[in-house]
Design a protein around this motif. Structure first.
Motif, PDB file in Angstrom:
ATOM      1  N   PHE A  62     -31.062 -68.682  53.035  1.00  0.00           N
ATOM      2  CA  PHE A  62     -32.156 -70.197  52.569  1.00  0.00           C
ATOM      3  C   PHE A  62     -33.245 -69.555  53.296  1.00  0.00           C
ATOM      4  N   HIS A  63     -34.111 -68.989  53.549  1.00  0.00           N
ATOM      5  CA  HIS A  63     -35.113 -68.313  54.136  1.00  0.00           C
ATOM      6  C   HIS A  63     -36.078 -67.592  51.999  1.00  0.00           C
ATOM      7  N   GLN A  64     -34.643 -66.628  52.128  1.00  0.00           N
ATOM      8  CA  GLN A  64     -35.201 -66.346  50.381  1.00  0.00           C
ATOM      9  C   GLN A  64     -35.681 -67.497  49.023  1.00  0.00           C
ATOM     10  N   ILE A  65     -34.328 -68.727  49.285  1.00  0.00           N
ATOM     11  CA  ILE A  65     -34.508 -69.915  48.798  1.00  0.00           C
ATOM     12  C   ILE A  65     -35.809 -70.109  48.896  1.00  0.00           C
ATOM     13  N   SER A  66     -36.801 -70.214  50.164  1.00  0.00           N
ATOM     14  CA  SER A  66     -37.748 -70.672  50.581  1.00  0.00           C
ATOM     15  C   SER A  66     -38.571 -70.378  50.175  1.00  0.00           C
ATOM     16  N   ARG A  67     -38.895 -69.218  50.341  1.00  0.00           N
ATOM     17  CA  ARG A  67     -39.442 -68.228  49.383  1.00  0.00           C
ATOM     18  C   ARG A  67     -40.176 -68.377  48.262  1.00  0.00           C
ATOM     19  N   TYR A  68     -39.054 -68.745  47.538  1.00  0.00           N
ATOM     20  CA  TYR A  68     -39.056 -68.337  45.783  1.00  0.00           C
ATOM     21  C   TYR A  68     -39.356 -69.739  46.151  1.00  0.00           C
ATOM     22  N   PHE A  69     -39.824 -70.879  45.947  1.00  0.00           N
ATOM     23  CA  PHE A  69     -39.623 -71.741  45.443  1.00  0.00           C
ATOM     24  C   PHE A  69     -40.956 -72.084  45.780  1.00  0.00           C
ATOM     25  N   GLN A  70     -41.674 -71.564  47.038  1.00  0.00           N
ATOM     26  CA  GLN A  70     -42.658 -71.983  47.746  1.00  0.00           C
ATOM     27  C   GLN A  70     -44.011 -70.394  46.828  1.00  0.00           C
ATOM     28  N   ALA A  71     -42.880 -69.631  46.381  1.00  0.00           N
ATOM     29  CA  ALA A  71     -43.674 -68.385  45.398  1.00  0.00           C
ATOM     30  C   ALA A  71     -45.537 -69.316  44.650  1.00  0.00           C
ATOM     31  N   ASP A  72     -46.069 -68.488  44.068  1.00  0.00           N
ATOM     32  CA  ASP A  72     -46.246 -69.294  43.253  1.00  0.00           C
ATOM     33  C   ASP A  72     -46.250 -67.957  41.932  1.00  0.00           C
ATOM     34  N   ALA A  73     -46.647 -68.095  40.672  1.00  0.00           N
ATOM     35  CA  ALA A  73     -46.123 -67.891  39.565  1.00  0.00           C
ATOM     36  C   ALA A  73     -46.736 -66.212  39.315  1.00  0.00           C
ATOM     37  N   ALA A  74     -48.239 -65.858  39.830  1.00  0.00           N
ATOM     38  CA  ALA A  74     -48.151 -64.614  40.083  1.00  0.00           C
ATOM     39  C   ALA A  74     -47.148 -63.765  40.941  1.00  0.00           C
ATOM     40  N   GLU A  75     -47.050 -64.267  41.815  1.00  0.00           N
ATOM     41  CA  GLU A  75     -46.050 -63.107  42.769  1.00  0.00           C
ATOM     42  C   GLU A  75     -44.298 -63.165  41.990  1.00  0.00           C
ATOM     43  N   ARG A  76     -44.178 -63.601  42.070  1.00  0.00           N
ATOM     44  CA  ARG A  76     -42.640 -64.771  40.489  1.00  0.00           C
ATOM     45  C   ARG A  76     -43.022 -63.192  39.802  1.00  0.00           C
ATOM     46  N   TYR A  77     -43.898 -63.463  38.730  1.00  0.00           N
ATOM     47  CA  TYR A  77     -43.744 -62.264  38.076  1.00  0.00           C
ATOM     48  C   TYR A  77     -43.684 -60.713  38.768  1.00  0.00           C
ATOM     49  N   LEU A  78     -44.891 -60.817  39.227  1.00  0.00           N
ATOM     50  CA  LEU A  78     -45.010 -59.325  40.115  1.00  0.00           C
ATOM     51  C   LEU A  78     -43.102 -58.400  40.429  1.00  0.00           C
ATOM     52  N   GLU A  79     -42.434 -59.782  41.246  1.00  0.00           N
ATOM     53  CA  GLU A  79     -41.070 -59.258  41.827  1.00  0.00           C
ATOM     54  C   GLU A  79     -40.562 -58.969  40.836  1.00  0.00           C
ATOM     55  N   GLN A  80     -40.438 -59.718  39.149  1.00  0.00           N
ATOM     56  CA  GLN A  80     -39.777 -59.545  38.486  1.00  0.00           C
ATOM     57  C   GLN A  80     -40.454 -58.237  38.110  1.00  0.00           C
ATOM     58  N   ILE A  81     -41.563 -57.738  37.705  1.00  0.00           N
ATOM     59  CA  ILE A  81     -41.542 -56.618  37.267  1.00  0.00           C
ATOM     60  C   ILE A  81     -40.937 -55.075  38.244  1.00  0.00           C
ATOM     61  N   ILE A  82     -41.137 -56.116  39.834  1.00  0.00           N
ATOM     62  CA  ILE A  82     -40.813 -54.832  40.955  1.00  0.00           C
ATOM     63  C   ILE A  82     -39.156 -53.934  39.500  1.00  0.00           C
ATOM     64  N   TYR A  84     -37.459 -54.660  37.175  1.00  0.00           N
ATOM     65  CA  TYR A  84     -37.618 -54.390  36.410  1.00  0.00           C
ATOM     66  C   TYR A  84     -37.411 -52.832  36.596  1.00  0.00           C
ATOM     67  N   THR A  85     -38.589 -52.904  36.723  1.00  0.00           N
ATOM     68  CA  THR A  85     -38.717 -51.311  36.550  1.00  0.00           C
ATOM     69  C   THR A  85     -38.199 -50.388  37.112  1.00  0.00           C
ATOM     70  N   GLN A  86     -37.966 -51.431  38.387  1.00  0.00           N
ATOM     71  CA  GLN A  86     -37.016 -49.926  39.427  1.00  0.00           C
ATOM     72  C   GLN A  86     -35.659 -50.039  39.110  1.00  0.00           C
ATOM     73  N   SER A  87     -35.133 -51.051  37.900  1.00  0.00           N
ATOM     74  CA  SER A  87     -33.968 -50.346  37.315  1.00  0.00           C
ATOM     75  C   SER A  87     -34.197 -49.489  36.232  1.00  0.00           C
ATOM     76  N   LEU A  88     -35.059 -49.281  35.599  1.00  0.00           N
ATOM     77  CA  LEU A  88     -35.882 -48.239  34.716  1.00  0.00           C
ATOM     78  C   LEU A  88     -35.673 -47.009  35.069  1.00  0.00           C
ATOM     79  N   SER A  89     -36.787 -47.218  35.752  1.00  0.00           N
ATOM     80  CA  SER A  89     -37.667 -45.509  35.858  1.00  0.00           C
ATOM     81  C   SER A  89     -37.172 -44.778  37.716  1.00  0.00           C
ATOM     82  N   THR A  90     -37.038 -45.710  38.904  1.00  0.00           N
ATOM     83  CA  THR A  90     -37.105 -45.067  39.647  1.00  0.00           C
ATOM     84  C   THR A  90     -35.064 -44.662  40.399  1.00  0.00           C
ATOM     85  N   PRO A  91     -35.100 -44.205  41.143  1.00  0.00           N
ATOM     86  CA  PRO A  91     -33.824 -44.139  42.037  1.00  0.00           C
ATOM     87  C   PRO A  91     -33.611 -45.183  43.024  1.00  0.00           C
TER      88      PRO A  91
END
Length: 105
Positions: A62-82, A84-91
Motif C-alpha cells: 500500500f505504501h508503494q502504491i501511494s508513493r507511485y501515485f504521489q511521484a512526479d514524472a521525473a521520479e517515475r522515469y528514473l525508476e523505469q530507467i534504473i 530497465y538498465t539493471q536488467s540489461l547490464s548489471t548482475p
C-alpha cells in the motif's frame, strides 16, 4: 430510553430489565479476563519485533502504491530507467542506485 419504540413496549422492556437483574459483577470472570488480557499483552510484547515486521510487510504494498501515485514524472522515469538498465547490464546482486551517476546539466 429508546424513544422510537411504542409506549407499551418501552414499559415492558424496562420492567424486564428491572426485574431480572440481568447484569451483576462476577469476580471470577473479571479475574479470568484480566489474566487472559495480561497473557495476551505479554505475548504481544515478547513477539513485538515479529509483529512489527509482519505489519511492515503487510503495509509495504500500500505504501508503494501511494508513493507511485504521489511521484512526479521525473521520479517515475528514473525508476523505469534504473529497472530497465539493471536488467540489461548489471548482475542481480549489484544495486544500480549505488552505481548510478546522475548527469550534470
Amino acid at each position: 430510553m429508546i424513544s422510537y419504540l411504542p409506549g407499551s413496549l418501552i414499559r415492558r422492556v424496562s420492567e424486564i430489565i428491572v426485574r431480572s437483574n440481568a447484569w451483576r459483577f462476577d469476580l471470577t470472570s473479571a479475574l479470568i479476563g484480566a489474566i487472559i488480557t495480561l497473557l495476551l499483552l505479554g505475548l504481544a510484547y515478547y513477539f513485538r519485533d515479529q509483529l512489527r515486521a509482519g505489519w511492515q510487510s503487510a503495509k509495504a504494498p500500500f505504501h508503494q502504491i501511494s508513493r507511485y501515485f504521489q511521484a512526479d514524472a521525473a521520479e517515475r522515469y528514473l525508476e523505469q530507467i534504473i529497472t530497465y538498465t539493471q536488467s540489461l547490464s548489471t548482475p542481480a546482486f549489484i544495486s544500480l542506485e549505488t552505481t548510478y551517476i546522475e548527469p550534470q546539466l
